[in-house]
Design a protein around this motif. Structure first.
Motif, mmCIF file in Angstrom:
data_model
loop_
_atom_site.group_PDB
_atom_site.id
_atom_site.type_symbol
_atom_site.label_atom_id
_atom_site.label_comp_id
_atom_site.label_asym_id
_atom_site.label_seq_id
_atom_site.Cartn_x
_atom_site.Cartn_y
_atom_site.Cartn_z
ATOM 1 N N PRO A 137 17.403 1.492 -9.518
ATOM 2 C CA PRO A 137 16.084 1.543 -10.160
ATOM 3 C C PRO A 137 15.318 0.230 -10.099
ATOM 4 O O PRO A 137 14.081 0.218 -10.196
ATOM 5 N N GLY B 104 12.632 5.607 -1.944
ATOM 6 C CA GLY B 104 11.498 5.731 -2.843
ATOM 7 C C GLY B 104 10.177 5.525 -2.125
ATOM 8 O O GLY B 104 9.193 6.242 -2.382
ATOM 9 N N GLN B 105 10.124 4.559 -1.206
ATOM 10 C CA GLN B 105 8.903 4.320 -0.446
ATOM 11 C C GLN B 105 8.578 5.497 0.465
ATOM 12 O O GLN B 105 7.404 5.815 0.717
ATOM 13 N N ILE C 110 12.491 0.179 -7.503
ATOM 14 C CA ILE C 110 11.385 1.149 -7.509
ATOM 15 C C ILE C 110 10.567 1.087 -8.795
ATOM 16 O O ILE C 110 9.854 2.041 -9.121
ATOM 17 N N GLY D 118 17.416 2.612 -2.913
ATOM 18 C CA GLY D 118 16.335 2.976 -3.817
ATOM 19 C C GLY D 118 14.973 2.649 -3.247
ATOM 20 O O GLY D 118 14.050 3.481 -3.263
ATOM 21 N N GLY D 119 14.823 1.424 -2.725
ATOM 22 C CA GLY D 119 13.528 1.013 -2.204
ATOM 23 C C GLY D 119 13.105 1.802 -0.987
ATOM 24 O O GLY D 119 11.953 2.246 -0.879
ATOM 25 N N LEU E 9 6.962 1.817 -8.309
ATOM 26 C CA LEU E 9 6.729 3.244 -8.064
ATOM 27 C C LEU E 9 6.729 4.023 -9.377
ATOM 28 O O LEU E 9 5.990 4.999 -9.530
ATOM 29 N N PHE E 10 7.586 3.611 -10.347
ATOM 30 C CA PHE E 10 7.535 4.210 -11.683
ATOM 31 C C PHE E 10 6.144 4.031 -12.274
ATOM 32 O O PHE E 10 5.549 4.960 -12.815
ATOM 33 N N TRP F 61 9.327 8.035 -5.997
ATOM 34 C CA TRP F 61 10.337 7.460 -6.880
ATOM 35 C C TRP F 61 11.360 8.463 -7.384
ATOM 36 O O TRP F 61 12.465 8.087 -7.780
ATOM 37 N N ARG F 62 11.022 9.741 -7.360
ATOM 38 C CA ARG F 62 11.983 10.735 -7.843
ATOM 39 C C ARG F 62 13.139 10.957 -6.860
ATOM 40 O O ARG F 62 14.251 11.347 -7.261
ATOM 41 N N TYR G 166 16.671 9.326 -7.422
ATOM 42 C CA TYR G 166 17.401 9.932 -8.537
ATOM 43 C C TYR G 166 18.014 11.269 -8.140
ATOM 44 O O TYR G 166 19.182 11.556 -8.456
#
Length: 416
Positions: free
Chosen positions: A37, A165-166, A40, A161-162, A43-44, A170-171, A174
């Protein structure tokens, strides 16, 4: 059955290389849920229409949840069957990730992150469990292998994650992590050996045991002190490194920090070597080398004040040495404490990891203040002072007459 393996299962449960590799992978997957996390947070903020500062509470919640889980859940590794406990915790982790990945508001995401952090303490249960399933002469090597998986998870989590997410939002990290964790729960439900709980203590007694162990076991206290001081220097340097590299002296982006962090992947290969050295020469010798290496790393890191290519090379090399020394020292410390009381390895690990995380938290705070007041040189001085304190304590213990840890007679049982 010997006292060393009492309450752990039959000799047939000794894990082979494939199982050790699988458990190392599980350690990496577990710890990654705390770190991905961090990559990102922007992104959140965009996805939930909140400020980056508020979005960062997601990361804080995961870390606080992890610390809480270490204190409240890891001691259960001495009371419940490992397979059942691990599978249940992985299932809860998967559910937490699923809720986080479908959250529509920040409070829901923060709550789910705290739940995920608390439940994803499986690595801190797997490591003492595995240490209890292998012979004395393999404990250090196996602990080093599991820690290499842990380090790999930390290093690759931000990239996972990065990048994802990119690409997908961002979901996605997860939801993908939830799928991986559920799959891992199914695999470990079949792969983890059957073990018998070594303790019949009630839960309140389990929670109080780490403190009682700290009082009763001098070698646990000094192992905790070593790691708290060394890890404090480690977190101080990494926290301040971001300020240095992105500041006016270098004026680089955060991607440069990620590249320096990836160099630390070498520690994945060094921890098994440290484990074998611990088995052959004992944890005290490995600790001594690691403490001297941290002091040497601090001296090398001072070249970062140059602000040129040579300074950047010095930073990278210094952080690599520091990372290897910290992780190798942890192998030695855990090998020492796991040899103290076979029936209480999870509770020993609870005391040890709690002290390590407290030291790391204080180190981050001290590092920022040293950087603000004295610049990067002040941070390097702080790292060397902390390592010097650990070295001084170690030399006192090394010169004090008395039985070495491996010569200590069986200790009295822990009383609730």
């Amino acid at each position: 059955m010997t006292s060393e393996h009492q309450g752990l299962g039959s000799p047939g449960t000794v894990p082979g290389r494939r199982l050790v590799f699988l458990l190392a992978l599980a350690c990496g997957v577990g710890v990654a849920n705390i770190y991905f996390p961090q990559a990102i947070v922007p992104l959140f903020a965009d996805g939930l229409s909140v400020s980056p500062g508020r979005a960062a509470t997601v990361v804080t919640a995961a870390q606080v949840g992890y610390a809480t889980g270490i204190f409240l859940l890891v001691p259960l590794g001495d009371r419940l069957m490992h397979r059942h406990l691990i599978v249940v915790l992985l299932a809860i982790t998967g559910l937490g990730l699923l809720v986080a990945g479908t959250a529509s508001t920040l409070p829901v995401l923060v709550t789910a992150s705290a739940l995920t952090g608390a439940a994803t303490v499986v690595p801190q249960i797997l490591i003492p469990m595995t240490a209890g399933l292998v012979p004395d002469d393999r404990r250090g090597a196996v602990t080093g292998t599991l820690l290499s998986g842990l380090i790999g998870g930390i290093l690759l989590a931000r990239t996972f994650g990065g990048g994802l997410g990119q690409w997908l939002g961002w979901r996605a990290p997860y939801l993908v992590a939830a799928a991986v964790v559920f799959l891992l729960a199914l695999v470990l439900a079949c792969a983890v050996p059957t073990t018998t709980p070594p303790s019949r203590d009630r839960y309140p007694a389990l929670l109080g045991a780490p403190l009682r162990l700290m009082i009763a076991e001098p070698d646990l206290r000094r192992s905790c002190l070593y790691q708290a001081l060394i890890f404090a220097g480690f977190t101080a340097s990494w926290t301040s490194l971001a300020l240095l590299v992105t500041g006016p002296k270098y004026d680089l982006g955060t991607s440069a920090i990620g590249l320096i962090a990836l160099v630390g992947a070498a520690s994945m290969f060094c921890t098994p070597i440290a484990g074998r050295s611990t088995d052959r020469r004992g944890p005290d010798t490995v600790n001594l080398v690691c403490m001297l290496a941290v002091i040497g790393a601090a001296a090398l890191l001072t070249t970062g004040s140059l602000g040129n290519t040579l300074g950047l090379i010095g930073l990278t090399a210094g952080m690599l040495i520091l990372d290897v020394a910290v992780q190798s020292g942890q192998v030695a410390n855990q090998a020492r404490i796991f040899a103290l009381r076979p029936e209480a390895r999870s509770r020993l690990n609870t005391a040890y990891m709690t002290c390590a995380f407290l030291g790391g938290s204080v180190g981050s705070w001290l590092g920022v203040r040293a950087y603000t007041g004295l610049g990067w040189t002040g941070v390097c001085l702080l790292v060397s002072i902390l390592a010097g304190l650990a070295l001084t304590r170690h030399l006192i213990a090394y010169r004090t007459p008395g039985p070495r840890p491996e010569q200590t007679p069986d200790a009295a049982p822990i009383r609730g």
